[in-house]
Design an enzyme around this catalytic site. Structure first.
Site, PDB file in Angstrom:
ATOM      1  N   CYS A 191      65.095 -20.653  76.008  1.00 22.42           N
ATOM      2  CA  CYS A 191      64.223 -21.350  75.069  1.00 22.42           C
ATOM      3  C   CYS A 191      64.178 -20.557  73.770  1.00 22.42           C
ATOM      4  O   CYS A 191      64.065 -19.340  73.774  1.00 22.42           O
ATOM      5  CB  CYS A 191      62.830 -21.462  75.689  1.00 22.42           C
ATOM      6  SG  CYS A 191      61.532 -21.951  74.565  1.00 22.42           S
ATOM      7  N   ARG A 226      69.854 -22.850  79.467  1.00 26.38           N
ATOM      8  CA  ARG A 226      69.935 -21.968  78.309  1.00 26.38           C
ATOM      9  C   ARG A 226      68.542 -21.527  77.878  1.00 26.38           C
ATOM     10  O   ARG A 226      67.553 -22.228  78.116  1.00 26.38           O
ATOM     11  CB  ARG A 226      70.703 -22.627  77.171  1.00 26.38           C
ATOM     12  CG  ARG A 226      70.193 -23.934  76.769  1.00 26.38           C
ATOM     13  CD  ARG A 226      71.205 -24.748  75.959  1.00 26.38           C
ATOM     14  NE  ARG A 226      70.666 -26.085  75.817  1.00 26.38           N
ATOM     15  CZ  ARG A 226      69.674 -26.398  74.994  1.00 26.38           C
ATOM     16  NH1 ARG A 226      69.155 -25.500  74.186  1.00 26.38           N
ATOM     17  NH2 ARG A 226      69.214 -27.636  74.945  1.00 26.38           N
ATOM     18  N   CYS A 241      62.391 -20.645  80.343  1.00 25.57           N
ATOM     19  CA  CYS A 241      61.322 -20.030  79.558  1.00 25.57           C
ATOM     20  C   CYS A 241      60.707 -18.855  80.298  1.00 25.57           C
ATOM     21  O   CYS A 241      60.831 -18.725  81.499  1.00 25.57           O
ATOM     22  CB  CYS A 241      60.192 -21.042  79.321  1.00 25.57           C
ATOM     23  SG  CYS A 241      60.644 -22.384  78.229  1.00 25.57           S
ATOM     24  N   CYS A 291      55.341 -19.110  77.971  1.00 28.04           N
ATOM     25  CA  CYS A 291      55.853 -19.942  76.867  1.00 28.04           C
ATOM     26  C   CYS A 291      54.795 -20.928  76.381  1.00 28.04           C
ATOM     27  O   CYS A 291      54.148 -21.609  77.163  1.00 28.04           O
ATOM     28  CB  CYS A 291      57.084 -20.735  77.315  1.00 28.04           C
ATOM     29  SG  CYS A 291      57.723 -21.781  75.990  1.00 28.04           S
ATOM     30  N   ARG A 315      54.878 -27.145  75.843  1.00 29.93           N
ATOM     31  CA  ARG A 315      54.164 -27.977  76.812  1.00 29.93           C
ATOM     32  C   ARG A 315      54.607 -27.664  78.227  1.00 29.93           C
ATOM     33  O   ARG A 315      55.793 -27.492  78.493  1.00 29.93           O
ATOM     34  CB  ARG A 315      54.443 -29.447  76.522  1.00 29.93           C
ATOM     35  CG  ARG A 315      53.197 -30.204  76.169  1.00 29.93           C
ATOM     36  CD  ARG A 315      53.508 -31.643  75.957  1.00 29.93           C
ATOM     37  NE  ARG A 315      53.499 -32.357  77.235  1.00 29.93           N
ATOM     38  CZ  ARG A 315      53.719 -33.654  77.337  1.00 29.93           C
ATOM     39  NH1 ARG A 315      54.024 -34.352  76.270  1.00 29.93           N
ATOM     40  NH2 ARG A 315      53.672 -34.237  78.505  1.00 29.93           N
ATOM     41  N   CYS A 352      60.231 -19.082  73.087  1.00 33.77           N
ATOM     42  CA  CYS A 352      59.626 -17.917  73.752  1.00 33.77           C
ATOM     43  C   CYS A 352      60.629 -16.807  74.016  1.00 33.77           C
ATOM     44  O   CYS A 352      60.248 -15.727  74.463  1.00 33.77           O
ATOM     45  CB  CYS A 352      58.953 -18.338  75.055  1.00 33.77           C
ATOM     46  SG  CYS A 352      60.091 -18.937  76.302  1.00 33.77           S
TER      47      CYS A 352
HETATM   48 ZN   LIG Z   1      59.967 -21.318  76.129  1.00 33.65          ZN
END
Ligand SMILES: [Zn+2]
Length: 367
Positions: free
Chosen positions: A78, A76, A47, A51, A54, A81
């Protein structure tokens, strides 16, 4: 969860890329987007710092300079975001880490201009950027580094000259001024744990009850409010265990009168020399309180933001509670985020009254 940034950014010095990155993640700081990505080892997703998902546990985080690195390590991107859709911005984080490293390594403190030249940017821009990332200016950071080294040396029992030299200080006189500001006392006094410090004090009556005023050669070091003079004196003794406490002489009366006046009109700016004895972080908070506006309250988070350490609200609250200089350092202006008065070292009734006096003064000034 956000305890770490406080530790990282208060008076303690070590700042690593990991600490700064974690702070950015905790605060979802958009200004770090494009400067690094973080991968979560449990989900194998990476991320951008801001982002909205959580926040993961710090132990499950890995930092990467860019997305391609994260992908190479089997993560990989996200979908929320889209960490690869942000352009690299100003490189503030990498630069701050570089400069912290340089300040740690170098014996003599490079000037802001020297640091800026090495980075190929203007001194003002460097100052702003470094402050945003680290929370203090490069000069302040270097001072804290040296103070830490100095405390270390003094604690190890080195001679003062040796400690000065090993902490990376040059000429003596500049060092003493700086060391005083950092340690809250001279190195010799620090080594003797305040043993030789002389403190003059006087008790007086004010409209808010008893007041104890104490001062060192450098300025007023305590203003304590209460009902019982005996208790105030005990409080003073507890705060300065090994100092020699001496009843104030006639020359001290003027200072006491000024403080009584300040309690009467807390909205007035005072010019008392203050000898703030506390940690570098506490003094920073107390100095910021000195810049607050009479008649206006602020919350602990607002105060934390005012010192550029938005994550440190709790540490700021403790610094307020430890304030030894009632009214002169106006910690009574800090309230809970719901507007409640919260606590006051010298009684919440006194806090209410001080705020009332300030707001009355502000009202009559408006009329
Ligand atoms: Zn993210």
């Amino acid at each position: 969860m956000t305890i770490l940034p406080q530790q990282t950014l208060s008076a303690s010095v070590p700042v690593s890329e990991h600490d700064l990155g974690w702070r950015a993640v905790c605060e979802r700081d958009q200004s770090f987007d494009g400067q690094f990505v973080y991968g979560v080892t449990t989900t194998r997703i990476y991320c951008r710092p801001s982002c909205p998902a959580r926040r993961p546990l710090i132990k499950n985080i890995r930092f990467f300079t860019e997305g391609s690195e994260a992908r190479a390590a089997g993560f990989r991107p996200c979908r929320r975001c889209e960490p690869d859709c942000v352009k690299s911005t100003d490189g503030a984080l990498a630069r701050a880490v570089r400069i912290c490293g340089r300040l740690k390594d170098e014996e003599s403190m490079p000037t802001l201009t020297q640091l800026a030249n090495a980075e190929g940017i203007s001194p003002a821009y460097l100052q702003r950027q470094f402050r945003r990332v680290v929370g203090v200016s490069p000069a302040e950071y270097a001072r804290q580094l040296r103070a830490d080294r100095l405390r270390d040396q003094l604690a190890k029992g080195s001679s003062i000259t040796e400690a000065i030299f090993n902490a990376g200080y040059g000429a003596g006189s500049r060092f003493y001024a700086e060391a005083y500001a950092l340690l809250g006392m001279t190195p010799r006094q620090y080594q003797a744990q305040g043993e030789t410090m002389k403190i003059y004090f006087a008790l007086a009556e004010s409209s808010l009850g008893q007041v104890l005023v104490a001062q060192t050669a450098k300025g007023v070091c305590a203003i304590l409010l209460g009902d019982d003079p005996e208790e105030l004196l005990q409080d003073l003794q507890r705060r300065f265990t090994r100092a020699e406490l001496i009843g104030g002489d006639a020359g001290f009366e003027q200072t006491v009168a000024q403080i009584i006046g300040l309690i009467e009109s807390p909205n007035k700016r005072h010019k008392l020399p203050l000898d703030m004895q506390g940690t570098a972080f506490q003094r920073k908070v107390w100095q910021a309180l000195g810049r607050t506006v009479p008649g206006q309250t602020l919350t602990y988070s607002e105060l934390a933001k005012a010192i550029n350490q938005p994550g440190a609200a709790r540490a700021v609250a403790s610094a307020c509670a430890a304030n030894p200089l009632a009214v002169a350092v106006p910690c009574h202006r800090v309230v809970r985020s719901d507007g409640g008065l919260s606590g006051y070292r010298w009684g919440v009734e006194r806090k209410r009254e001080l705020l009332q006096r300030e707001s009355n003064a502000a009202d009559s000034a408006r009329r």
